[in-house]
Scaffold this active site. Structure first.
Site, PDB file in Angstrom:
ATOM      1  N   ASP A  15       0.861  -1.190   0.000  1.00 20.56           N
ATOM      2  CA  ASP A  15       0.000   0.000   0.000  1.00 20.56           C
ATOM      3  C   ASP A  15       0.897   1.239   0.000  1.00 20.56           C
ATOM      4  OD1 ASP A  15      -2.162   1.666   0.125  1.00 20.56           O
ATOM      5  OD2 ASP A  15      -2.753   1.150   2.172  1.00 20.56           O
TER       6      ASP A  15
ATOM      7  N   ASP B  10      -2.788   2.411  -6.138  1.00 18.70           N
ATOM      8  CA  ASP B  10      -1.768   2.492  -5.084  1.00 18.70           C
ATOM      9  C   ASP B  10      -1.692   1.281  -4.166  1.00 18.70           C
ATOM     10  OD1 ASP B  10      -4.210   3.000  -3.933  1.00 18.70           O
ATOM     11  OD2 ASP B  10      -3.472   4.541  -2.575  1.00 18.70           O
ATOM     12  N   GLU B  11      -2.394   0.197  -4.491  1.00 19.87           N
ATOM     13  CA  GLU B  11      -2.269  -0.981  -3.629  1.00 19.87           C
ATOM     14  C   GLU B  11      -2.542  -2.254  -4.411  1.00 19.87           C
ATOM     15  OE1 GLU B  11      -5.218  -1.683  -0.561  1.00 19.87           O
ATOM     16  OE2 GLU B  11      -6.534  -0.170  -1.449  1.00 19.87           O
TER      17      GLU B  11
END
EC number: 2.7.7.7
Length: 358
Positions: free
Chosen positions: A9, A103-104
């Site tokens: 993350d 983003d993860e």
């Protein structure tokens, strides 16, 4: 055999990219998205988070909490480029990568290209490579299932790394506050607390029958996760269910003519996505949010994927006219397509090949 799952993350991703690219923003309280008058924040820097500013917060409330807050216009193309760099790093270790957003992502490194036995070593290498190639930091969680890996990645943010081993899992979950359980939302957590359930240990005391009676189908999920049971696989071919575009206006719009002009770029965004991906939807939805925050949605479904641009445009405009009452100003418009089918699967209902309970 226990799996080795990593959840990566990125730390305050959008805000961190802006601070990286614009040195004058470093160390400042910034929010990506919205402005001082209206809108919703996508991400806040860690400096702003200290004041209670967070994602999905109204920009007006955020400014009230943090008067020195600087609003930054999102640059999604840049964020996508950086996200692609990061995914290239993931692919150096495994092809079992399940992106959840820009983003993860989850990675299954049980068997990996570099034959590294310890998943924590891989997580450290990935974090180091992300820093070297993008000048950004990421947090990582390592465990034997997706639920615990996700919880672990949030445990030592920012720039953290946390491991939950099988021996640790029971005590870790029992001591975990209910509001920290991934998959238990704010409303459900508040309801559980009203029932006297504040920790994993207290949740574990409830029988499966009681959980099903109180929370329906989700009861099975709660029963499982509090016992560290999560058999979902990391799925690299996760199917997207919809695509959409929406915007909040700086000033409320009052006429149908203004709304039509505002709707056109949103329609184009969604259509261009369909063309680029060769994925078309059978259902089109137009969303209208008024200045009193009431929301109207109008949808139309066809028995076939809508691939004709003129038909698509006409349906969008018809739905706008159908949904607009004309008796109060509009602050937000949105367009989305769902019931997606790509050109290979036209004529078949898409099957979601994963058990995603949260």
């Amino acid at each position: 055999m226990l799996r080795k799952i990593i959840h990566i993350d990125m730390d305050a991703f959008y805000a961190s990219v802006e601070q990286r690219d614009f040195p004058e923003l470093r160390g400042k309280c910034i929010a990506v998205g919205g402005n001082e008058q209206r809108g919703v924040i996508a991400t806040a820097s860690y400096e702003a988070r200290k004041y209670g500013v967070g994602s999905a917060m109204s920009s007006v409330i955020a400014k009230r909490k943090c008067p020195q807050l600087i609003f930054v216009k999102p640059r999604f193309e840049v964020y996508k480029e950086v996200s692609n760099q990061i995914r290239e790093i993931f692919n150096e270790y495994t092809d079992l990568v399940e992106p959840l957003s820009l983003d993860e992502a989850y990675l299954d490194v049980t068997n990996n290209y570099k034959n590294v036995e310890i998943a924590t070593d891989i997580a450290n290498e990935i974090k180091q490579k992300i820093k070297e190639r993008t000048d950004l930091t990421a947090s990582a969680g390592v465990s034997f299932n997706k639920f615990l890996a996700k919880i672990a990645s949030d445990y030592n943010k920012p720039n953290g790394l946390y491991i939950i081993t099988p021996k640790m899992a029971k005590n870790f979950i029992e001591q975990l506050p209910i509001k920290k359980f991934h998959g238990i939302g704010k409303v459900t957590a508040e309801r559980m607390q009203m029932m006297g359930i504040h920790t994993g240990a207290e949740l574990k005391e409830l029988s499966l029958e009681k959980l099903r009676r109180e929370f329906g189908k989700s009861g099975q999920y709660y029963y499982n996760i509090v016992r560290a049971i999560d058999n979902r696989e990391v799925n690299p071919s996760r199917v997207r269910k919809s695509s959409g575009s929406e915007t909040t206006f700086n000033q409320d719009l009052e006429s149908i003519e203004e709304l039509q002009l505002a709707l056109f770029p949103l329609m184009e965004d969604v259509w261009n996505w369909s063309v680029k991906k060769s994925i078309y939807g059978r259902t089109i939805t137009v969303k209208i949010k008024y200045n009193d925050f009431t929301v109207t949605t109008k949808s139309k479904s066809a028995s076939f994927p809508i691939k004709d641009k003129k038909l698509y445009d006409q349906i969008c405009l018809d739905l706008l006219h159908e949904g607009f009452t004309g008796d109060k100003p509009v602050r937000l418009l949105g367009v989305s397509i769902s019931n997606l089918e790509n050109e290979i699967l036209i004529g078949k209902q898409l099957i979601i090949p994963f058990k995603d309970l949260y």
